[in-house]
Each structure stands twice: as structure tokens, then as C-alpha cells.
Design a protein around this motif. Structure first.
Motif, PDB file in Angstrom:
ATOM      1  N   ARG A  66      22.463 -11.534 101.158  1.00 45.71           N
ATOM      2  CA  ARG A  66      21.048 -11.439 100.824  1.00 45.71           C
ATOM      3  C   ARG A  66      20.392 -12.798 100.663  1.00 45.71           C
ATOM      4  O   ARG A  66      19.218 -12.981 100.980  1.00 45.71           O
ATOM      5  N   ASP A  67      21.135 -13.783 100.181  1.00 44.18           N
ATOM      6  CA  ASP A  67      20.569 -15.107  99.962  1.00 44.18           C
ATOM      7  C   ASP A  67      20.638 -16.001 101.193  1.00 44.18           C
ATOM      8  O   ASP A  67      19.886 -16.977 101.285  1.00 44.18           O
ATOM      9  N   THR A  68      21.540 -15.685 102.127  1.00 44.55           N
ATOM     10  CA  THR A  68      21.721 -16.572 103.285  1.00 44.55           C
ATOM     11  C   THR A  68      21.025 -16.061 104.539  1.00 44.55           C
ATOM     12  O   THR A  68      20.330 -16.823 105.225  1.00 44.55           O
ATOM     13  N   ALA A  69      21.190 -14.796 104.861  1.00 43.21           N
ATOM     14  CA  ALA A  69      20.691 -14.262 106.132  1.00 43.21           C
ATOM     15  C   ALA A  69      19.187 -14.440 106.332  1.00 43.21           C
ATOM     16  O   ALA A  69      18.758 -14.861 107.415  1.00 43.21           O
ATOM     17  N   PRO A  70      18.332 -14.153 105.333  1.00 44.24           N
ATOM     18  CA  PRO A  70      16.882 -14.262 105.590  1.00 44.24           C
ATOM     19  C   PRO A  70      16.394 -15.675 105.873  1.00 44.24           C
ATOM     20  O   PRO A  70      15.350 -15.853 106.511  1.00 44.24           O
ATOM     21  N   ILE A  71      17.099 -16.692 105.387  1.00 45.62           N
ATOM     22  CA  ILE A  71      16.618 -18.068 105.552  1.00 45.62           C
ATOM     23  C   ILE A  71      17.349 -18.820 106.654  1.00 45.62           C
ATOM     24  O   ILE A  71      16.994 -19.961 106.953  1.00 45.62           O
ATOM     25  N   LEU A  72      18.357 -18.196 107.256  1.00 49.41           N
ATOM     26  CA  LEU A  72      19.209 -18.912 108.202  1.00 49.41           C
ATOM     27  C   LEU A  72      18.430 -19.340 109.444  1.00 49.41           C
ATOM     28  O   LEU A  72      18.445 -20.516 109.830  1.00 49.41           O
ATOM     29  N   LEU A  73      17.741 -18.405 110.079  1.00 46.77           N
ATOM     30  CA  LEU A  73      17.029 -18.707 111.317  1.00 46.77           C
ATOM     31  C   LEU A  73      15.889 -19.676 111.074  1.00 46.77           C
ATOM     32  O   LEU A  73      15.708 -20.645 111.823  1.00 46.77           O
ATOM     33  N   GLY A  74      15.110 -19.442 110.020  1.00 44.02           N
ATOM     34  CA  GLY A  74      13.966 -20.310 109.745  1.00 44.02           C
ATOM     35  C   GLY A  74      14.375 -21.743 109.473  1.00 44.02           C
ATOM     36  O   GLY A  74      13.766 -22.680 110.003  1.00 44.02           O
ATOM     37  N   PHE A  86      16.451 -26.841 100.066  1.00 45.42           N
ATOM     38  CA  PHE A  86      15.883 -25.609 100.610  1.00 45.42           C
ATOM     39  C   PHE A  86      16.500 -24.386  99.928  1.00 45.42           C
ATOM     40  O   PHE A  86      15.793 -23.444  99.553  1.00 45.42           O
ATOM     41  N   VAL A  87      17.806 -24.406  99.746  1.00 45.48           N
ATOM     42  CA  VAL A  87      18.483 -23.297  99.078  1.00 45.48           C
ATOM     43  C   VAL A  87      18.046 -23.204  97.619  1.00 45.48           C
ATOM     44  O   VAL A  87      17.848 -22.097  97.084  1.00 45.48           O
ATOM     45  N   ALA A  88      17.858 -24.335  96.972  1.00 39.27           N
ATOM     46  CA  ALA A  88      17.412 -24.310  95.582  1.00 39.27           C
ATOM     47  C   ALA A  88      16.044 -23.652  95.455  1.00 39.27           C
ATOM     48  O   ALA A  88      15.826 -22.805  94.572  1.00 39.27           O
ATOM     49  N   MET A  89      15.119 -24.021  96.340  1.00 41.21           N
ATOM     50  CA  MET A  89      13.766 -23.486  96.247  1.00 41.21           C
ATOM     51  C   MET A  89      13.686 -22.022  96.655  1.00 41.21           C
ATOM     52  O   MET A  89      12.916 -21.248  96.089  1.00 41.21           O
ATOM     53  N   ARG A  90      14.483 -21.619  97.629  1.00 39.64           N
ATOM     54  CA  ARG A  90      14.386 -20.256  98.149  1.00 39.64           C
ATOM     55  C   ARG A  90      15.331 -19.267  97.481  1.00 39.64           C
ATOM     56  O   ARG A  90      15.062 -18.068  97.478  1.00 39.64           O
ATOM     57  N   GLY A 137      24.646 -19.134  96.092  1.00 39.96           N
ATOM     58  CA  GLY A 137      23.949 -20.409  96.246  1.00 39.96           C
ATOM     59  C   GLY A 137      24.815 -21.463  96.905  1.00 39.96           C
ATOM     60  O   GLY A 137      24.367 -22.203  97.786  1.00 39.96           O
ATOM     61  N   LEU A 138      26.087 -21.533  96.481  1.00 40.56           N
ATOM     62  CA  LEU A 138      27.021 -22.483  97.092  1.00 40.56           C
ATOM     63  C   LEU A 138      27.246 -22.151  98.564  1.00 40.56           C
ATOM     64  O   LEU A 138      27.223 -23.038  99.428  1.00 40.56           O
ATOM     65  N   TYR A 139      27.459 -20.885  98.852  1.00 39.68           N
ATOM     66  CA  TYR A 139      27.712 -20.464 100.237  1.00 39.68           C
ATOM     67  C   TYR A 139      26.503 -20.744 101.126  1.00 39.68           C
ATOM     68  O   TYR A 139      26.650 -21.254 102.254  1.00 39.68           O
ATOM     69  N   ALA A 140      25.306 -20.432 100.640  1.00 38.18           N
ATOM     70  CA  ALA A 140      24.096 -20.658 101.438  1.00 38.18           C
ATOM     71  C   ALA A 140      23.896 -22.143 101.721  1.00 38.18           C
ATOM     72  O   ALA A 140      23.554 -22.535 102.847  1.00 38.18           O
ATOM     73  N   SER A 141      24.120 -22.983 100.721  1.00 39.06           N
ATOM     74  CA  SER A 141      23.931 -24.418 100.905  1.00 39.06           C
ATOM     75  C   SER A 141      24.909 -24.995 101.923  1.00 39.06           C
ATOM     76  O   SER A 141      24.519 -25.745 102.831  1.00 39.06           O
TER      77      SER A 141
END
Length: 266
Positions: free
Chosen positions: A57-65, A114-118, A158-162
Motif C-alpha cells: 500500500r505504501d510502495t505501489a501507488p508512488i512507484l511509477l510517479g 519522497f517516502v517521508a512526505m508521502r 517505510g524502509l521498504y519503500a525508501s
């Protein structure tokens, strides 16, 4: 005069105490998360599902953008550096400079911010609202392990997304830099790979990996700690966005970046 001096000393004492308590809570939360990650029970089905769900949920929506944004930034910076180097007769150093600036320094820091803000700051706000609404206390009274159920998934996500955004964006930066210099041809690939190997020697690679992971840990743990231990207030129900928490996070990111620069160039 004496009362003013006493009041000033009291404010300094309170500020120092609050700072020590805040950093102590961050260290405590990091230790608890580390213990939970080393526990086999974390990886059983009922405990692992919330973590995997939050990671997606935290990674997929922001990955492409973020990938498209990173590609655009890399293309612009590559073009600026190459044109500037050509004008000064330093074209042989242009590509190495692009790789060092983009991949080693800019991309990991940009991904962490970016991960921190989103992700992690909004997640911290959710925890703070749970505490202020009384939901946290009510669930604790029912015997729920909220650190495992609510805090651990947010920190791991958060760690994984970053790390994921940084890794993917570095690949995009390498491809974009090559295309920006050589275009759609294989002719420059041998020289490009040789230069890449010279830049990413074992020590630089190790520092790069450590920096990326430390950035991820900083943006994952510090905002969540700020939200988890936020004081109830009637004026602002968004303690996850408090300036003190952001200042601590930026201070840690700056310290990591300065340490990395010293390790790479001194």
C-alpha cells in the motif's frame, strides 16, 4: 534580573530534557522494531499479512510517479552537466560526474524524502490520531499487541519503500545518463561499463548500500516515533508533522549524507 535568568535556565533545561527524551524514544522504538524483525513469530501468516499489505500500500501507488520524476530530473541534470563540461573542454569527466552526483548522492536522498512526505509522515499522523481519539488505549485494554500490529508494519513499509525507490531510480538514472550522452547506440557501452566499475569500487558500493539503508531507517522510524509518542493537544491534531520531529529527521539525514561524503571523497 534573577527571575529572568532563572526562567531562561529553566527553558534550556526543559528543551534539553525534551530532546534527550525524544532521541531516547527513537532509539527505543528502533530497538523494539529490530527485536520484532528478528523474531520468527513475525513471519508467520497472521503476523506477516499486515506487514505485506502495508508494504504494498505504501510502495505501489508512488512507484511509477517517482520513477518518471527521477527519469526527468536525471535527463535534465545530465544534459546540463554534459553541455557545461563540453564548453570547458572537460567532456571526458562529464559522465563520471553525472553518475557520482545522481546515483551516489541525489537519488537516495530524494527517494528518502519522497517516502517521508508521502508515506511515513502520514502514517505517523494516523498513529497520533489513534492515541488522541482513545482507540489506542481501548485496543490495548483488549490485549492487542499494537506495536506489532500497527507500528511494525508502518516502519517496515517505510524502509521498504525508501530502498525500493532508491534502487529502481538508480537503475533509471544509469540508463538515462547513458542515453543522454551516447543516445540509442551500443557503441559507448564498453567505456560506460568500465567507467561505472571505476566509480563503484567495493568501498564506494558498501557506503552507498549502507547510506541507502540508513536513509530508509531514518525516514521510517523518526516520524513514526514522533506520532506514536505525541502529546495530546487541542490546537493541532497532526503531531506527526511537528517541526521538532521533522528537524530531527533532517538532522539525521544530513549527518548520514555528510558521513557518506567524507567516506567517499576524503
Amino acid at each position: 534580573m534573577g527571575s529572568q535568568s532563572s526562567s531562561f535556565s529553566l527553558r534550556i533545561w526543559r528543551a534539553a530534557r525534551d530532546m534527550v527524551v525524544a532521541w531516547g524514544r527513537i532509539g527505543y522504538l528502533g530497538a523494539v522494531v529490530g527485536v520484532l524483525l528478528l523474531s520468527p513469530s513475525t513471519y508467520r501468516g497472521h503476523a506477516l499479512r499486515p506487514i505485506l499489505r502495508r508494504m504494498y500500500r505504501d510502495t505501489a501507488p508512488i512507484l511509477l510517479g517517482f520513477t518518471l520524476l527521477a527519469a526527468l530530473i536525471c535527463l535534465v541534470i545530465t544534459r546540463i552537466v554534459v553541455v557545461t563540461a563540453l564548453s570547458y573542454g572537460l567532456s571526458r569527466y562529464a559522465l563520471e560526474m553525472v553518475i557520482r552526483v545522481l546515483v551516489l548522492e541525489l537519488i537516495p536522498l530524494t527517494a528518502a524524502l519522497f517516502v517521508a512526505m508521502r508515506c511515513t509522515i502520514p502514517n505517523a499522523t494516523e498513529l497520533a490520531l489513534m492515541r488522541q481519539s482513545g482507540e489506542w488505549a481501548a485496543r490495548e485494554q483488549r490485549g492487542e499487541a499494537l506495536i506489532r500490529a500497527e507500528v511494525l508494519p508502518r516502519v517496515v513499509a517505510g524502509l521498504y519503500a525508501s530502498v525500493t525507490l532508491a534502487a529502481l531510480s538508480c537503475v533509471v538514472a544509469l540508463v538515462t545518463a547513458y542515453l543522454g550522452v551516447y543516445g540509442f547506440t551500443w557503441a559507448g557501452l564498453p567505456g560506460y561499463t568500465r567507467m561505472f566499475g571505476q566509480v563503484f569500487n567495493p568501498s564506494v558500493t558498501l557506503l552507498f548500500v549502507l547510506k541507502t539503508w540508513l536513509f530508509g531507517l531514518a525516514v521510517a522510524i523518526i516520524p513514526v516515533s514522533t506520532g506514536l509518542y505525541a502529546r495530546p493537544t487541542h490546537h493541532d491534531i497532526r503531531p506527526g508533522g511537528e517541526l521538532s520531529g521533522l528537524a530531527r529527521m533532517f538532522a539525521v539525514l544530513l549527518l548520514i549524507e555528510l558521513t557518506s561524503l567524507m567516506g567517499n571523497y576524503y
